[in-house]
Scaffold this active site. Structure first.
Site, PDB file in Angstrom:
ATOM      1  N   LYS A 190       0.847  -1.206   0.000  1.00  0.00           N
ATOM      2  CA  LYS A 190       0.000   0.000   0.000  1.00  0.00           C
ATOM      3  C   LYS A 190       0.880   1.253   0.000  1.00  0.00           C
ATOM      4  CE  LYS A 190      -3.768  -2.504   2.236  1.00  0.00           C
ATOM      5  NZ  LYS A 190      -4.491  -2.828   3.469  1.00  0.00           N
ATOM      6  N   ASP A 235     -10.537   2.645   4.287  1.00  0.00           N
ATOM      7  CA  ASP A 235     -10.889   1.230   4.142  1.00  0.00           C
ATOM      8  C   ASP A 235     -12.406   1.059   4.081  1.00  0.00           C
ATOM      9  OD1 ASP A 235      -8.858  -0.757   3.973  1.00  0.00           O
ATOM     10  OD2 ASP A 235      -8.252  -0.361   6.040  1.00  0.00           O
ATOM     11  N   GLN A 268      -4.159  -1.739   9.819  1.00  0.00           N
ATOM     12  CA  GLN A 268      -4.107  -3.055   9.174  1.00  0.00           C
ATOM     13  C   GLN A 268      -4.616  -4.130  10.131  1.00  0.00           C
ATOM     14  OE1 GLN A 268      -3.412  -3.443   5.973  1.00  0.00           O
ATOM     15  NE2 GLN A 268      -3.587  -5.673   5.993  1.00  0.00           N
TER      16      GLN A 268
HETATM   17  N1  GUN Z   1      -6.483  -7.068   6.440  1.00  0.00           N
HETATM   18  C1  GUN Z   1      -6.840  -7.816   5.378  1.00  0.00           C
HETATM   19  N2  GUN Z   1      -7.401  -7.038   4.421  1.00  0.00           N
HETATM   20  C2  GUN Z   1      -7.396  -5.778   4.900  1.00  0.00           C
HETATM   21  C3  GUN Z   1      -7.828  -4.526   4.359  1.00  0.00           C
HETATM   22  O1  GUN Z   1      -8.357  -4.413   3.247  1.00  0.00           O
HETATM   23  N3  GUN Z   1      -7.633  -3.442   5.160  1.00  0.00           N
HETATM   24  C4  GUN Z   1      -7.067  -3.537   6.400  1.00  0.00           C
HETATM   25  N4  GUN Z   1      -6.939  -2.423   7.108  1.00  0.00           N
HETATM   26  N5  GUN Z   1      -6.670  -4.690   6.925  1.00  0.00           N
HETATM   27  C5  GUN Z   1      -6.828  -5.799   6.173  1.00  0.00           C
END
Ligand code: GUN
Length: 293
Positions: free
Chosen positions: A54, A121, A98
């Site tokens: 990311k 998100d 995350q």
């Molecule tokens: N863990 C697995 N997928 C995601 C996601 O799309 N966003 C976040 N913040 N954590 C995750």
């Protein structure tokens, strides 16, 4: 029937290029550079990779990024303080925490503390509740990435039967809402405990699977011409690989791709679209915040 691959890598680089040009223009006009902050707790291997990807994507499109790493032992109250501090930091437009978090921290409390205006998100209750509003907030990243992929490949959803396997709050449930409201599809929401799952999956014009069980969907469970979106991603032991594992979706690709009209690969399907979606949300959050200041 030979199926067409829904190429998330190619599509996400097209979207990134569109965003990069917009950011270039914002900067030229003296506007504020969008800034994404990510919180990573602990040293979970897949989470580190996801967050690093990311941050790299932010760099490619010209966003600023800040990665905050905390040890596994961080307390819930300290984490909440960090989230609150970022909420109040005017330079930061988007924040992700995350997941998963360690067991002693409530994911619900941590994500719910994120300001809905910075929740790129799309995890907060406010953004979730606004999915079916005409003027929605920040849409959940993975489901919106799936919708963007469907749209950009010109796949018709209106009046079609979309079957979703998976009812999670972060993926399966919001994807059902988006497909039914925005996509105007007829939606059947199944999950891994649905009795006689194949009875439903065989009726799908569009089949989306988000369970995390490799090989759950096999060729005999789908009809000819189905569009298959595989959102599952699991590590499967594989001694022939240097890393000792390979990534696998929930769909048995070889048998299902013989019948599907379109199918996503894993990796390289929905994964890159989640990141593209996160970037789109960060740009939107930045524009909205800076327009209102
Ligand atoms: N863990 C697995 N997928 C995601 C996601 O799309 N966003 C976040 N913040 N954590 C995750």
């Amino acid at each position: 029937m030979a199926s067409e691959i829904l190429d998330g890598r190619k599509l996400s680089s097209e979207i990134e290029e569109e965003i990069r040009l917009k950011v270039e223009k914002i900067k030229k006009e003296g506007g504020k550079t969008p800034h994404l902050a990510a919180i990573l707790v602990g040293t979970d291997g897949p989470s580190q990779t996801y967050v690093e990807n990311k941050v790299k994507a932010c760099h490619r499109v010209g966003f600023e990024s800040t990665l905050l790493r905390f040890s596994e032992s961080i307390s819930q109250s300290r984490l909440i303080k960090e989230v609150t501090r970022i909420n109040e930091d005017d330079d930061i437009d988007g924040l992700i925490v995350q997941l998963p978090l360690p067991d002693h921290i409530s994911e619900e409390i941590a994500t719910e503390t994120i300001s809905p205006l910075k929740d790129v998100d799309g995890f907060t209750n406010q953004n979730y509740g606004q999915i079916i509003r005409e003027h929605h907030g920040l849409l959940p990243a993975t489901p919106n990435g799936v919708m963007e992929m469907i749209k950009r490949y010109g796949i018709e959803t209106k009046g079609k039967h979309a079957v979703i396997v998976g009812h999670s709050r972060l993926v399966g449930a919001p994807l059902g809402l988006l497909l039914s409201h925005e996509g105007m599809a007829t939606v059947t929401q199944c999950h891994e405990f649905t009795e006689d799952l194949a009875k439903y999956t065989r009726q799908a014009d569009i089949l989306c699977v988000a369970v995390g069980k490799p090989g759950l969907i096999t060729g005999d469970m789908v009809k000819d011409g189905v569009v298959v979106i595989d959102i599952g991603i699991s590590r499967v032991e594989d001694p022939s690989k240097k890393r000792g594992f390979r990534l696998s979706g929930d769909v048995e690709f070889d048998s299902v791709s013989k019948k599907a009209s379109y199918i996503t690969p894993v990796p390289g399907g929905v994964g890159p679209m989640t990141i593209a979606s996160l970037l789109m949300n960060t740009l939107k959050a930045s524009k909205l915040r800076n327009a209102s200041q």
